[in-house]
Design an enzyme around this catalytic site. Sequence first.
Site, PDB file in Angstrom:
ATOM      1  N   HIS A  91       6.578   2.444  10.877  1.00 16.21           N
ATOM      2  CA  HIS A  91       5.911   2.827   9.625  1.00 16.21           C
ATOM      3  C   HIS A  91       6.832   3.479   8.604  1.00 16.21           C
ATOM      4  O   HIS A  91       6.426   3.731   7.480  1.00 16.21           O
ATOM      5  CB  HIS A  91       4.735   3.767   9.902  1.00 16.21           C
ATOM      6  CG  HIS A  91       5.158   5.159  10.238  1.00 16.21           C
ATOM      7  ND1 HIS A  91       5.664   5.507  11.454  1.00 16.21           N
ATOM      8  CD2 HIS A  91       5.165   6.290   9.500  1.00 16.21           C
ATOM      9  CE1 HIS A  91       5.964   6.782  11.460  1.00 16.21           C
ATOM     10  NE2 HIS A  91       5.681   7.294  10.285  1.00 16.21           N
TER      11      HIS A  91
HETATM   12  C1  UD1 Z   1       3.053  10.021   6.533  1.00 18.26           C
HETATM   13  C2  UD1 Z   1       4.224  10.992   6.606  1.00 18.26           C
HETATM   14  C3  UD1 Z   1       5.129  10.613   7.767  1.00 18.26           C
HETATM   15  C4  UD1 Z   1       4.355  10.501   9.049  1.00 18.26           C
HETATM   16  C5  UD1 Z   1       3.223   9.511   8.842  1.00 18.26           C
HETATM   17  C6  UD1 Z   1       2.373   9.296  10.058  1.00 18.26           C
HETATM   18  C7  UD1 Z   1       4.994  11.896   4.456  1.00 18.26           C
HETATM   19  C8  UD1 Z   1       6.108  11.868   3.485  1.00 18.26           C
HETATM   20  N1  UD1 Z   1       5.043  10.947   5.402  1.00 18.26           N
HETATM   21  O1  UD1 Z   1       3.575   8.738   6.239  1.00 18.26           O
HETATM   22  O2  UD1 Z   1       6.107  11.616   7.923  1.00 18.26           O
HETATM   23  O3  UD1 Z   1       5.199  10.061  10.072  1.00 18.26           O
HETATM   24  O4  UD1 Z   1       2.401  10.002   7.783  1.00 18.26           O
HETATM   25  O5  UD1 Z   1       1.473   8.260   9.816  1.00 18.26           O
HETATM   26  O6  UD1 Z   1       4.153  12.740   4.379  1.00 18.26           O
HETATM   27  N2  UD1 Z   1      -3.115   4.831   4.430  1.00 18.26           N
HETATM   28  C9  UD1 Z   1      -4.361   4.376   4.792  1.00 18.26           C
HETATM   29  N3  UD1 Z   1      -5.199   5.246   5.433  1.00 18.26           N
HETATM   30  C10 UD1 Z   1      -4.861   6.514   5.717  1.00 18.26           C
HETATM   31  C11 UD1 Z   1      -3.588   6.974   5.331  1.00 18.26           C
HETATM   32  C12 UD1 Z   1      -2.714   6.115   4.705  1.00 18.26           C
HETATM   33  O7  UD1 Z   1      -4.715   3.241   4.555  1.00 18.26           O
HETATM   34  O8  UD1 Z   1      -5.665   7.250   6.318  1.00 18.26           O
HETATM   35  C13 UD1 Z   1      -2.178   3.901   3.756  1.00 18.26           C
HETATM   36  C14 UD1 Z   1      -2.189   4.019   2.277  1.00 18.26           C
HETATM   37  O9  UD1 Z   1      -2.092   2.740   1.751  1.00 18.26           O
HETATM   38  C15 UD1 Z   1      -0.916   4.782   1.960  1.00 18.26           C
HETATM   39  C16 UD1 Z   1      -0.001   4.413   3.119  1.00 18.26           C
HETATM   40  O10 UD1 Z   1      -0.875   4.171   4.217  1.00 18.26           O
HETATM   41  O11 UD1 Z   1      -0.399   4.453   0.739  1.00 18.26           O
HETATM   42  C17 UD1 Z   1       0.978   5.479   3.486  1.00 18.26           C
HETATM   43  O12 UD1 Z   1       0.312   6.751   3.695  1.00 18.26           O
HETATM   44  P1  UD1 Z   1       1.087   8.120   3.359  1.00 18.26           P
HETATM   45  O13 UD1 Z   1       0.280   9.291   3.761  1.00 18.26           O
HETATM   46  O14 UD1 Z   1       1.586   8.102   1.952  1.00 18.26           O
HETATM   47  O15 UD1 Z   1       2.405   8.064   4.241  1.00 18.26           O
HETATM   48  P2  UD1 Z   1       2.633   7.574   5.735  1.00 18.26           P
HETATM   49  O16 UD1 Z   1       3.488   6.363   5.670  1.00 18.26           O
HETATM   50  O17 UD1 Z   1       1.385   7.521   6.535  1.00 18.26           O
END
Ligand code: UD1
Length: 387
Positions: free
Chosen positions: A206
């Site tokens: 991820h």
């Molecule tokens: C975040 C953390 C990362 C951690 C990871 C675990 C930061 C900088 N990164 O990354 O350190 O390892 O979480 O998962 O804080 N999304 C969904 N549903 C959700 C959450 C996210 O669909 O419940 C999708 C969204 O499209 C979003 C993307 O996932 O844009 C990324 O989510 P985001 O919280 O920005 O970062 P992670 O890659 O999950």
Amino acid sequence: MPILHVVGARPNFMKIAPLMAALARRGVPQRLVHTGQHFDERMSGIFFQELGLPRPDEDLGVGSGGHGEQTGRAMIALERSLLATVPRPDLVVVPGDVNSTLAAALVAAKLGIPVAHVEAGLRSHDRTMPEEVNRVAVDHVADLLLTPSPDADENLAREGIPAARVRRVGNLMIDTLRRHLPAARARAVPERLGLTPGRYAVLTLHRPSNVDDPAVLRALLEAVTALARTLPVVFPVHPRTRARLAGAAAPGGSGATGLLLVEPMGYLEFLSLTSAARLVLTDSGGLQEETTALGVPCLTLRENTERPITVTEGTNEVVGTDPARILAAARRALDGRIRRGRLPALWDGEAGERAAEAVVAFVAERRGASRAGHREAAPALADAPGP
Ligand code: UD1
């Protein structure tokens, strides 16, 4: 209302649960705020239920966005929430290194509320990684730094953080793993997926550096698809990765090639899967630690790790993203040519207890200091001329 915990994303939940439980056993009043960085049931809700976390007192609903946007929204909402909270917390606790961790630490520090950082001191020494920026910034505004391992203490000392602020308490996430391992095993997830325990690999991906660049993602999938010809690979797909895969050529995608794409799993299901795996391939931080605790070989698909103890003492090998290197390391692991590893000190299931002791002592000391300060100030006030 002495202690406020702020969580936001999946890896935060298993780190805060043992501390909240240990503080509850001591009768310490606590509140839990969820920033809402992760919001899906599979990324958030299920963890609260499985880990026995209380329902958050407040959910700020910040959701996804760019780093500035997400962190900024969390800061605005948290500042409003803290200003409206009476009495103010004695301490704000933030776990890990996600954007919510940074947002909460900055807001609390600027309001003059002490900050405790769970999992302080980890460093990949790679500032292109968003979490590394978060780690450094949080540690430098924190008043109480709870570290998992000696390398973390050394990093903090090197950055000039006074040792008096640092308490090595061990790895709280491993408390959670040890507590839930029997229930996880009882879920029999490998069997339910038609797999034989000990005869499959697990993959997670991820990190933006791995999944946002199509060339890197393609190379990783090439390696995994090749491995899946000899050993089934289960791939629970993170929402970010799911979106990137939709744009890329899907990697076989079916059980026929040995690569099995599934939805993100809850804590117990995933632990059931990893605990019986022959091999794990990942770019996650937490999974490097969990595999070390489980004694399962782990190949980290990154160029560095902020958790070097999993390499020096555990079962982790940092192999980067080159397919040939990944496959060679996987073959060595499957041939049994991999170090068995040992459990690092203080990854013993008692880290939450030690963290709670450190938190209680910190708050008592601060209160004592502020009472002494008032007593000292009192005669001066009495001596002051009246209005
Ligand atoms: C975040 C953390 C990362 C951690 C990871 C675990 C930061 C900088 N990164 O990354 O350190 O390892 O979480 O998962 O804080 N999304 C969904 N549903 C959700 C959450 C996210 O669909 O419940 C999708 C969204 O499209 C979003 C993307 O996932 O844009 C990324 O989510 P985001 O919280 O920005 O970062 P992670 O890659 O999950």
